[in-house]
Scaffold this motif. Structure first.
Motif, mmCIF file in Angstrom:
data_model
loop_
_atom_site.group_PDB
_atom_site.id
_atom_site.type_symbol
_atom_site.label_atom_id
_atom_site.label_comp_id
_atom_site.label_asym_id
_atom_site.label_seq_id
_atom_site.Cartn_x
_atom_site.Cartn_y
_atom_site.Cartn_z
ATOM 1 N N ASP A 332 0.820 -1.224 0.000
ATOM 2 C CA ASP A 332 0.000 0.000 0.000
ATOM 3 C C ASP A 332 0.849 1.269 0.000
ATOM 4 N N ALA A 333 1.988 1.211 0.686
ATOM 5 C CA ALA A 333 2.817 2.417 0.793
ATOM 6 C C ALA A 333 3.422 2.821 -0.548
ATOM 7 N N THR A 334 3.607 1.855 -1.420
ATOM 8 C CA THR A 334 4.274 2.160 -2.695
ATOM 9 C C THR A 334 3.308 2.176 -3.884
ATOM 10 N N LEU A 335 2.032 1.940 -3.597
ATOM 11 C CA LEU A 335 1.039 1.890 -4.678
ATOM 12 C C LEU A 335 0.794 3.298 -5.239
ATOM 13 N N ASP A 336 0.849 3.448 -6.545
ATOM 14 C CA ASP A 336 0.578 4.744 -7.170
ATOM 15 C C ASP A 336 -0.923 5.032 -7.068
ATOM 16 N N PRO A 337 -1.296 6.122 -6.368
ATOM 17 C CA PRO A 337 -2.727 6.404 -6.227
ATOM 18 C C PRO A 337 -3.414 6.745 -7.556
ATOM 19 N N ILE A 338 -2.623 7.070 -8.555
ATOM 20 C CA ILE A 338 -3.216 7.327 -9.873
ATOM 21 C C ILE A 338 -3.543 5.983 -10.528
#
Ligand code: ZLM
Ligand code: CA
Ligand code: ZN
Length: 392
Positions: A332-338
């Motif tokens: 989750d910490a590295t997931l691109d929110p786009i």
């Protein structure tokens, strides 16, 4: 790209994902709020991030008749299997509460029910034999179904069936329900046992909001002789609760329940109708706050079953369950929110992000927060008092 045993996911930490595209094809009928197709949207988002590569993925099977009979009555299952599709007549359900507009009889109904139940049972078994640390079934979480009755879009109670599997190995199971509706079917099924503690957070107005149960003082059987006494925790809330209050309340109450009850497995029903902007819900919880509940449960390091539930604004359901899948696998910490360009049905995700702002979600609609902090503190005080009677 996310790899199995990739960043953030300790070696030997297993997440299993149980789903079946067959489930997504069923239709409750024109304009019915429950849309199994939201699972296709969620799956598309999860896969476009490559998250499936970091999980053990299973195409789930139908639950067997025997498995369904662990909770449901013979007569009800017979009826469910043979019920003929009929247009609802004036919203009046017929036998077993089937056939009204909430629980219509649609094409492939029995197949739909046995598939989502099979997925939850399989997921529970993965936890029992230690093959998974977290098992996920976003098609499950149908918490209103009773032993011999359909209720509130739920026909078979996959959660009860999954908990019954867990109880074969686990002495104590904590059930947590963040759907905006009261988890009445699960509460009722385990009302008289001290091996399952049920905790539901929901909207409650003592009046109209479905199913109309789940008041704060409904804590279990009245008789102290009954082992189930004090083992039902209910958190009734008013409209418009926000992330800050909700997450604080969740962590405080779940923390106390875990401390007193010492569960050896946790089932978290992640109904996404508690999100802001839901077609049926009334809360202002955001994808981040909803996900924080999953993060908190994961941090307890207790075998965890994640199931879906309600959720009636499909794009927000997909956002929440994709984000929560990323939490389970630890990316989750590295997931691109786009949202990735190649996401199927990408046009459904207005604002192109998994975390739209409250303003974007509500789009001019106004839902004032009717939960004063004082009320939240009173709820915590009441649950604290209740849990003093729980010993394990
Ligand atoms: N009428 N169509 C949550 C389950 C909530 C009971 C009042 C039906 C609806 C709703 C159905 C297309 C979970 C009640 C409502 C109208 C009796 C509920 C069909 C709209 C429609 O447009 C609709 C014709 C329908 C149903 C709204 N039903 C909203 N709320 C609740 C059940 C399930 O999220 O907790 C878990 C999956 N039912 O309030 C009525 C009393 C039926
Ligand atoms: Ca709930
Ligand atoms: Zn609901």
């Amino acid at each position: 790209q996310i790899e199995k045993n990739g960043i953030g996911r300790p070696k030997g930490y297993n997440v299993s994902w149980h789903s079946n595209p067959d489930i997504e094809k069923h239709h409750f009928g024109h304009a019915h709020p429950m849309k199994p197709w939201r699972l296709t949207l969620a799956k598309g988002l999860i896969m476009s991030y490559g998250m499936h590569a970091a999980m053990d993925t299973f195409v789930s099977r139908q639950a067997t008749r025997e498995e369904l009979e662990d909770f449901h009555s013979d007569e009800y299952l017979d009826y469910l299997k043979t019920a003929k599709v009929a247009a609802p007549i004036d919203d009046i359900p017929v036998d077993f509460n089937l056939g009204g507009s909430d629980c219509p009889i649609f094409e492939g109904l029995f197949n739909y029910c046995s598939m989502y139940a099979g997925a939850s049972i399989d997921a529970a078994r993965k936890l029992c034999n230690n093959e998974s640390d977290i098992a996920i079934n976003w098609s499950g979480g149908l918490h209103h179904a009773k032993k011999a009755e359909a209720s509130g879009f739920c026909y078979v109670n996959d959660i009860v069936l999954a908990i019954l599997q867990l109880l074969r190995k686990h002495p104590r199971v904590l059930y947590i329900d963040i759907d905006v509706h009261h988890g009445d079917g699960v509460e009722e099924a385990f009302w008289s046992t001290d091996r399952v503690m049920t905790l539901s957070i929901h909207k409650y107005d003592g009046l109209n909001f479905f199913p109309g149960t789940g008041d704060l003082d409904r804590t279990g059987p009245d008789s102290e002789e009954n082992p189930g006494a004090h083992h039902a925790v209910n958190v009734p809330l008013a409209d418009g609760i926000d992330d800050e209050q909700y997450v604080w309340l969740f962590k405080t109450i779940v923390g106390m329940c875990v401390e007193r009850f010492q569960p050896t497995a946790i089932v978290l029903q992640c109904g996404a109708d508690s999100l802001a902007g839901d077609r049926l819900g009334r809360f202002n919880v955001q994808v981040q706050g909803h996900g924080s509940c999953v993060s908190y449960c994961k941090s307890l390091n207790i075998p965890l079953l994640l199931v879906g539930g309600g959720g009636y604004t499909p794009r927000n359901v997909a956002r929440a369950w994709a984000h929560e899948t990323s939490i389970a696998i630890g990316c989750d910490a590295t997931l691109d929110p786009i949202i990735p360009m190649h996401t199927p049905y990408r046009q459904h995700f207005r604002y192109d992000t998994i975390f739209p702002t409250l303003e974007q979600i509500l789009a001019g609609e106004n839902r004032p927060n009717r939960n004063p902090d004082k009320k939240i503190r009173e709820i915590i005080a009441s649950v604290t008092e209740q849990l003093r009677f729980v010993n394990c």
